[in-house]
Design an enzyme around this catalytic site. Structure first.
Site, mmCIF file in Angstrom:
data_model
loop_
_atom_site.group_PDB
_atom_site.id
_atom_site.type_symbol
_atom_site.label_atom_id
_atom_site.label_comp_id
_atom_site.label_asym_id
_atom_site.label_seq_id
_atom_site.Cartn_x
_atom_site.Cartn_y
_atom_site.Cartn_z
ATOM 1 N N GLU A 59 1.524 4.572 -7.738
ATOM 2 C CA GLU A 59 2.394 4.460 -8.855
ATOM 3 C C GLU A 59 2.331 5.197 -9.877
ATOM 4 O OE1 GLU A 59 2.999 0.436 -6.577
ATOM 5 O OE2 GLU A 59 1.339 1.960 -6.853
ATOM 6 N N GLU B 212 2.085 -3.810 -2.028
ATOM 7 C CA GLU B 212 1.981 -4.930 -2.648
ATOM 8 C C GLU B 212 2.842 -6.144 -1.755
ATOM 9 O OE1 GLU B 212 2.079 -4.019 -7.387
ATOM 10 O OE2 GLU B 212 3.958 -3.252 -6.503
#
Length: 252
Positions: free
Chosen positions: A131, A111
């Protein structure tokens, strides 16, 4: 430039700043200290705009957010946007940001790379967002930035089905702009910074801001930016140099 616990300052020059993520004991996992220190880097670059190059150490960009810290975080921490606020700030820096990805860029590390304007990779780069396997979402930008970068179908493979992209796969979908051997990665990032900074810094800042502006802000935002640039000394100097060079070539 301040001294950091989780970052290394590799290059601190008039036109660029190269910062290495440096927590080798955790494969450069992003913890609160690193977040705080990257905010300090942003503060410096907001006051004195330069190209930012971000890379890792030890053959890893960033293995993700620090799981030991994440495990202890609760709903209030999520609502505070600890990582997401940082990555928004990095994306909004006045001049371009280059992520030089060597090895793993997973979870929060991916990210962080998505928040950059450019990504260059080594042949060993591996990029993904696992995640959901840990019971959380990729909530620091991947859920929307990744679809903008590579399209929704591939973003769903990465975010929902755990696909990890190799460097060549990332290049094929233009998530990264170039792939290099590991020892050529940082020189390639600097070469890209050279190409960027050959342009007028003020024009770069306005162009980056215009690309981030919402659709309904155009064309007024474009006209207002151009109005400032049309009066700048650099515009006259660069255009005069161009015309003189063209005239000189014509006379040969």
């Amino acid at each position: 430039m301040a001294e950091y616990r989780s970052l290394l300052v590799d290059t601190d020059a008039a036109d660029r700043l190269h910062i290495r993520l440096n927590r080798p004991e955790s494969k450069n996992a992003i913890n609160q200290t690193m977040v705080d220190e990257l905010h300090a880097v942003c503060s410096d670059l907001e006051q004195r705009p330069r190209v930012l190059i971000l890379s890792g150490t030890g053959g890893v960009f960033a293995s993700g957010a620090d799981i030991a810290e994440l495990r202890e975080r609760r709903s209030d921490d999520a609502l505070a946007g600890i990582n997401s606020a940082l990555f928004v700030r990095i994306a909004a820096l006045p001049l371009p940001v280059i992520a030089a990805i060597d090895g793993w860029a997973l979870g929060g590390g991916a990210e962080l790379a998505y928040a950059a304007d450019f990504r260059v990779a080594s042949t060993t780069a591996r990029i993904g967002n696992p995640e959901v396997s840990l019971g959380i979402a990729a909530a620091a930008g991947a859920s929307w930035r990744l679809a903008e970068l590579v399209g929704e179908p591939l973003a769903k493979e990465i975010l929902l089905a755990g696909r990890i992209l190799t460097a060549e796969e990332a290049l094929a979908v233009r998530l990264v702009t170039d792939v290099h051997d590991a020892d050529a990665l940082i020189p390639a990032a600097h070469a890209l910074a050279d190409r960027i900074m050959a342009a007028d810094p003020l024009a770069l800042q306005y162009t980056k801001a215009l690309m981030r502006a919402p659709r309904d802000a155009h064309p007024l935002a474009d006209n207002e930016a151009q109005a400032v640039l049309f009066e700048s000394e650099q515009k006259f100097a660069r255009m005069t140099a161009f015309l003189e060079s063209r005239n000189a070539r014509t006379k040969r």
